[in-house]
Design an enzyme around this catalytic site. Sequence first.
Site, mmCIF file in Angstrom:
data_model
loop_
_atom_site.group_PDB
_atom_site.id
_atom_site.type_symbol
_atom_site.label_atom_id
_atom_site.label_comp_id
_atom_site.label_asym_id
_atom_site.label_seq_id
_atom_site.Cartn_x
_atom_site.Cartn_y
_atom_site.Cartn_z
ATOM 1 N N HIS A 242 27.568 54.886 82.323
ATOM 2 C CA HIS A 242 29.027 54.965 82.453
ATOM 3 C C HIS A 242 29.775 54.955 81.127
ATOM 4 O O HIS A 242 30.852 55.549 81.037
ATOM 5 C CB HIS A 242 29.540 53.814 83.321
ATOM 6 C CG HIS A 242 29.176 53.966 84.773
ATOM 7 N ND1 HIS A 242 29.654 53.128 85.755
ATOM 8 C CD2 HIS A 242 28.382 54.867 85.408
ATOM 9 C CE1 HIS A 242 29.177 53.505 86.940
ATOM 10 N NE2 HIS A 242 28.382 54.551 86.751
ATOM 11 N N ASP B 48 20.872 40.624 61.450
ATOM 12 C CA ASP B 48 21.049 39.528 60.491
ATOM 13 C C ASP B 48 19.837 38.598 60.642
ATOM 14 O O ASP B 48 18.893 38.908 61.383
ATOM 15 C CB ASP B 48 22.412 38.821 60.691
ATOM 16 C CG ASP B 48 22.438 37.872 61.887
ATOM 17 O OD1 ASP B 48 21.463 37.860 62.674
ATOM 18 O OD2 ASP B 48 23.430 37.140 62.030
ATOM 19 N N HIS B 49 19.898 37.464 59.944
ATOM 20 C CA HIS B 49 18.743 36.546 59.973
ATOM 21 C C HIS B 49 18.474 36.006 61.380
ATOM 22 O O HIS B 49 17.333 35.745 61.728
ATOM 23 C CB HIS B 49 18.980 35.393 58.994
ATOM 24 C CG HIS B 49 20.263 34.670 59.236
ATOM 25 N ND1 HIS B 49 21.493 35.244 58.951
ATOM 26 C CD2 HIS B 49 20.546 33.452 59.776
ATOM 27 C CE1 HIS B 49 22.454 34.399 59.280
ATOM 28 N NE2 HIS B 49 21.910 33.313 59.792
ATOM 29 N N CYS C 53 21.471 40.000 66.312
ATOM 30 C CA CYS C 53 21.892 38.800 65.589
ATOM 31 C C CYS C 53 21.500 37.615 66.461
ATOM 32 O O CYS C 53 20.731 37.792 67.411
ATOM 33 C CB CYS C 53 23.383 38.841 65.223
ATOM 34 S SG CYS C 53 24.539 38.704 66.594
ATOM 35 N N GLY C 54 22.022 36.441 66.174
ATOM 36 C CA GLY C 54 21.605 35.283 66.957
ATOM 37 C C GLY C 54 21.954 35.416 68.428
ATOM 38 O O GLY C 54 21.137 35.171 69.307
ATOM 39 N N THR C 55 23.181 35.820 68.684
ATOM 40 C CA THR C 55 23.653 35.982 70.068
ATOM 41 C C THR C 55 23.709 37.430 70.517
ATOM 42 O O THR C 55 23.812 37.694 71.718
ATOM 43 C CB THR C 55 25.083 35.424 70.194
ATOM 44 O OG1 THR C 55 25.907 36.132 69.258
ATOM 45 C CG2 THR C 55 25.129 33.933 69.904
ATOM 46 N N GLY D 242 28.154 38.742 67.749
ATOM 47 C CA GLY D 242 28.825 39.004 66.476
ATOM 48 C C GLY D 242 28.568 40.411 65.978
ATOM 49 O O GLY D 242 29.498 41.131 65.579
ATOM 50 N N HIS E 298 33.202 59.718 84.150
ATOM 51 C CA HIS E 298 33.028 58.737 83.071
ATOM 52 C C HIS E 298 33.353 59.336 81.697
ATOM 53 O O HIS E 298 33.707 58.607 80.778
ATOM 54 C CB HIS E 298 31.606 58.188 83.095
ATOM 55 C CG HIS E 298 31.263 57.580 84.419
ATOM 56 N ND1 HIS E 298 31.884 56.443 84.889
ATOM 57 C CD2 HIS E 298 30.417 57.980 85.391
ATOM 58 C CE1 HIS E 298 31.422 56.152 86.095
ATOM 59 N NE2 HIS E 298 30.522 57.075 86.426
HETATM 60 C C1 RB5 Z 1 24.204 33.324 62.458
HETATM 61 O O1 RB5 Z 1 23.924 31.969 62.386
HETATM 62 C C2 RB5 Z 1 24.858 33.670 63.773
HETATM 63 O O2 RB5 Z 1 26.172 33.219 63.786
HETATM 64 C C3 RB5 Z 1 24.786 35.152 64.049
HETATM 65 O O3 RB5 Z 1 23.460 35.535 64.052
HETATM 66 C C4 RB5 Z 1 25.355 35.628 65.348
HETATM 67 O O4 RB5 Z 1 24.863 34.887 66.419
HETATM 68 C C5 RB5 Z 1 26.789 35.796 65.411
HETATM 69 O O5 RB5 Z 1 27.356 36.237 66.413
#
Ligand code: RB5
Length: 145
Positions: free
Chosen positions: A97, A7-8, A64-66, A69, A132
Site C-alpha cells: 500500500h 547505528d551501534h 538502530c536500537g529500536t 530513530g 494506492h
Molecule cells: C542508541 O542508543 C539508540 O538511541 C538508537 O539506536 C535508536 O534506538 C534510536 O532510536
Amino acid sequence: MIALGADHGGYALKEEVKKHLQQRGIAFVDFGCHSTESVDYPDMAVAPCQAVVKGECEKALLFCGTGVGISMAANKVRGIRACCCSDSFSAEYTRRHNDANALCLGGRVVGPGLACQLVDIFLDTPFEAGRHARRVEKLSKLEQV
Ligand code: RB5
C-alpha cells in the site's frame, strides 16, 4: 542492490541480515556502521537513503536500537518512505500500500530470525499501485509542506 545502514544499536542485527542476504544471493552495499562504537543514527541514515533516491539501490534496510530513530531520520530524506516494523503484516502492507522503500528494524526489539523473515517479506512483496498510487503521490507532495 540493497543499501544497508545502522547505528551501534543496530549493528549486530545488520550483520545477521547480511548473512541472510548472502545466503539468498541478494547483493548489497553496507554503508556502516562497521562496529559497536557509538554513532548517531541520523548520520547513518543519509548515505543508504541517498543511494535509494539516486536509484543506485532499490531499497534500504536500516537498523538502530529500536528502528524508530533511524526511520525518523530516513523519512526526512526526500523520496524515502521508511517503515519501522516488527510484525509481518506491516512489513507486507507497507510494500503493498505505501510502496515503502526503506525497512527499519530494531536490534533491541526483534531477534535475527524474525528480522530476516521481515526482510524477506519486505523485499519480495510488490506495490499494488491502483488507488494506492494516488496516496503515495500525496505523500510525495507532503515533502513540499
Ligand atoms: C542508541 O542508543 C539508540 O538511541 C538508537 O539506536 C535508536 O534506538 C534510536 O532510536
